[in-house]
Design a protein around this motif. Sequence first.
Motif, PDB file in Angstrom:
ATOM      1  N   HIS A   3       0.860  -1.186   0.000  1.00 49.77           N
ATOM      2  CA  HIS A   3       0.000   0.000   0.000  1.00 49.77           C
ATOM      3  C   HIS A   3       0.895   1.235   0.000  1.00 49.77           C
ATOM      4  CE1 HIS A   3      -2.644  -3.006   1.919  1.00 49.77           C
ATOM      5  NE2 HIS A   3      -3.622  -2.359   1.347  1.00 49.77           N
ATOM      6  N   HIS A   4       0.477   2.219  -0.731  1.00 56.02           N
ATOM      7  CA  HIS A   4       1.217   3.485  -0.751  1.00 56.02           C
ATOM      8  C   HIS A   4       0.223   4.588  -0.388  1.00 56.02           C
ATOM      9  CE1 HIS A   4       4.871   5.576  -2.805  1.00 56.02           C
ATOM     10  NE2 HIS A   4       4.443   6.281  -1.778  1.00 56.02           N
ATOM     11  N   ILE A   5       0.481   5.223   0.747  1.00 60.50           N
ATOM     12  CA  ILE A   5      -0.432   6.251   1.256  1.00 60.50           C
ATOM     13  C   ILE A   5       0.156   7.627   0.948  1.00 60.50           C
ATOM     14  CG2 ILE A   5      -1.617   7.148   3.290  1.00 60.50           C
ATOM     15  CD1 ILE A   5      -1.259   4.411   4.610  1.00 60.50           C
ATOM     16  N   PHE A   6      -0.618   8.439   0.251  1.00 61.71           N
ATOM     17  CA  PHE A   6      -0.177   9.794  -0.102  1.00 61.71           C
ATOM     18  C   PHE A   6      -0.982  10.814   0.700  1.00 61.71           C
ATOM     19  CE2 PHE A   6       0.906   7.203  -3.781  1.00 61.71           C
ATOM     20  CZ  PHE A   6       2.198   7.626  -4.070  1.00 61.71           C
ATOM     21  N   VAL A   7      -0.270  11.746   1.286  1.00 60.77           N
ATOM     22  CA  VAL A   7      -0.901  12.777   2.111  1.00 60.77           C
ATOM     23  C   VAL A   7      -0.588  14.141   1.506  1.00 60.77           C
ATOM     24  CG1 VAL A   7      -1.053  13.800   4.419  1.00 60.77           C
ATOM     25  CG2 VAL A   7      -0.503  11.360   4.165  1.00 60.77           C
ATOM     26  N   CYS A   8      -1.604  14.891   1.151  1.00 57.32           N
ATOM     27  CA  CYS A   8      -1.345  16.247   0.655  1.00 57.32           C
ATOM     28  C   CYS A   8      -0.822  17.099   1.794  1.00 57.32           C
ATOM     29  CB  CYS A   8      -2.617  16.870   0.077  1.00 57.32           C
ATOM     30  SG  CYS A   8      -2.313  18.577  -0.445  1.00 57.32           S
ATOM     31  N   THR A   9       0.397  17.601   1.617  1.00 55.00           N
ATOM     32  CA  THR A   9       0.926  18.575   2.574  1.00 55.00           C
ATOM     33  C   THR A   9       1.137  19.921   1.875  1.00 55.00           C
ATOM     34  OG1 THR A   9       3.166  17.739   2.150  1.00 55.00           O
ATOM     35  CG2 THR A   9       2.050  16.888   4.098  1.00 55.00           C
ATOM     36  N   SER A  10       0.447  20.092   0.748  1.00 54.09           N
ATOM     37  CA  SER A  10       0.527  21.363   0.021  1.00 54.09           C
ATOM     38  C   SER A  10       1.968  21.739  -0.310  1.00 54.09           C
ATOM     39  CB  SER A  10      -0.108  22.506   0.839  1.00 54.09           C
ATOM     40  OG  SER A  10      -1.295  22.103   1.476  1.00 54.09           O
ATOM     41  N   SER A  11       2.781  20.739  -0.619  1.00 54.86           N
ATOM     42  CA  SER A  11       4.194  20.977  -0.923  1.00 54.86           C
ATOM     43  C   SER A  11       4.332  21.354  -2.393  1.00 54.86           C
ATOM     44  CB  SER A  11       5.019  19.721  -0.648  1.00 54.86           C
ATOM     45  OG  SER A  11       4.898  19.304   0.694  1.00 54.86           O
ATOM     46  N   ARG A  12       4.546  22.599  -2.666  1.00 49.05           N
ATOM     47  CA  ARG A  12       4.637  23.025  -4.064  1.00 49.05           C
ATOM     48  C   ARG A  12       5.984  22.653  -4.655  1.00 49.05           C
ATOM     49  NH1 ARG A  12       1.149  28.704  -4.106  1.00 49.05           N
ATOM     50  NH2 ARG A  12      -0.567  27.796  -2.936  1.00 49.05           N
ATOM     51  N   PRO A  13       5.994  22.364  -5.969  1.00 47.43           N
ATOM     52  CA  PRO A  13       7.254  21.942  -6.591  1.00 47.43           C
ATOM     53  C   PRO A  13       8.346  22.999  -6.496  1.00 47.43           C
ATOM     54  CG  PRO A  13       5.408  21.551  -8.076  1.00 47.43           C
ATOM     55  CD  PRO A  13       4.878  22.347  -6.927  1.00 47.43           C
ATOM     56  N   ASN A  14       7.959  24.245  -6.316  1.00 46.44           N
ATOM     57  CA  ASN A  14       8.975  25.302  -6.236  1.00 46.44           C
ATOM     58  C   ASN A  14       9.499  25.491  -4.809  1.00 46.44           C
ATOM     59  OD1 ASN A  14       6.936  26.576  -4.923  1.00 46.44           O
ATOM     60  ND2 ASN A  14       6.741  28.289  -6.336  1.00 46.44           N
ATOM     61  N   GLY A  15       9.043  24.639  -3.888  1.00 49.32           N
ATOM     62  CA  GLY A  15       9.561  24.710  -2.527  1.00 49.32           C
ATOM     63  C   GLY A  15       8.681  25.489  -1.578  1.00 49.32           C
ATOM     64  N   GLN A  16       7.812  26.314  -2.110  1.00 46.66           N
ATOM     65  CA  GLN A  16       6.885  27.030  -1.229  1.00 46.66           C
ATOM     66  C   GLN A  16       5.887  26.056  -0.636  1.00 46.66           C
ATOM     67  OE1 GLN A  16       5.124  30.174  -3.731  1.00 46.66           O
ATOM     68  NE2 GLN A  16       5.597  31.504  -2.003  1.00 46.66           N
ATOM     69  N   GLN A  17       5.375  26.393   0.492  1.00 46.45           N
ATOM     70  CA  GLN A  17       4.362  25.539   1.089  1.00 46.45           C
ATOM     71  C   GLN A  17       3.232  26.402   1.611  1.00 46.45           C
ATOM     72  OE1 GLN A  17       5.555  23.001   4.386  1.00 46.45           O
ATOM     73  NE2 GLN A  17       4.499  21.382   3.313  1.00 46.45           N
ATOM     74  N   LYS A  18       2.141  26.393   0.863  1.00 47.90           N
ATOM     75  CA  LYS A  18       0.967  27.170   1.213  1.00 47.90           C
ATOM     76  C   LYS A  18      -0.217  26.293   0.907  1.00 47.90           C
ATOM     77  CE  LYS A  18       2.651  31.719  -0.271  1.00 47.90           C
ATOM     78  NZ  LYS A  18       2.451  32.763  -1.299  1.00 47.90           N
ATOM     79  N   GLY A  19      -1.346  26.615   1.492  1.00 52.54           N
ATOM     80  CA  GLY A  19      -2.539  25.908   1.065  1.00 52.54           C
ATOM     81  C   GLY A  19      -3.299  25.293   2.200  1.00 52.54           C
TER      82      GLY A  19
END
Lengths: 104, 104
Positions: A6-22
Motif C-alpha cells: 500500500h502506498h499512502i499519499f498525504v497532501c501537505t501542500s508541498s509546491r514543486p517550487n519549494g513554497q508551502q501554502k494551502g
Amino acid sequence: MIKPTHHIFVCTSSRPNGQQKGFCHSKDAFAIMETLLEEINDRGLGGEVFVTNTGCLGFCEKGPIVIVYPENIWYFSVSPDNVEEIIEEHIEGGNPVERLMSPE
Amino acid sequence: MIKPTHHIFVCTSSRPNGQQKGFCHSKDAFAIMETLLEEINDRGLGGEVFVTNTGCLGFCEKGPIVIVYPENIWYFSVSPDNVEEIIEEHIEGGNPVERLMSPE
C-alpha cells in the motif's frame, strides 16, 4: 528493491517550487503524516506500507486529502484522529473506511 | 468528483516542512513534471491522468523516480526525454516501458 503493498499519499501542500501554502498544510496534514508513520511503525508495517507527502491534489475544499494506492481510495477531510481507523480497518483489515470516502 | 484512471507521482524532493533539497529536485524533476503536464494536456488526457509532485520516495540514488498508480510501476533515472515514451507507450498504449523499470 521492495515495492509497497500500500502506498499512502498525504497532501501537505508541498509546491514543486519549494513554497508551502494551502489548505491541507494549514489543516493538520503534517500531523496526519506523523501519526500515519507512528501507527505503521508500531504495527511493524514499515516495509510494506509507504507514506509520502505530496503537492496539491485538487479538491482543496475537501482536504486534508489522503489517497491509498493501489486501491485508488480517496479520503476527505481527514484528521489525525482518523488515522488509527484507516490503518486498522483499511490497511490491516482490507475494509476501506466508507464514512471518510465521500467528498460531500 | 472525478477519480483518475492513472495517477503519476514525480519526486520533486518536496519536504513536508517546506524545504526542498535532494537528488530528484537537482536532477530535472521539475522539468519532468512540466513535460508530463504538457504531454497530458496536448493529448487531451487532463481529466483522466493526474500528475502530482511528492516528497522523497527513497531510493534517491536511482532518481529521479516516477511512479504510476494503480499499476504500481516505478520508473528510475527518468529524464524529461523519457516522458513522451511513458505517456505514449504506458498511459495510452497500456505497455509500461520495461527499459526504465529496472533499479539496477
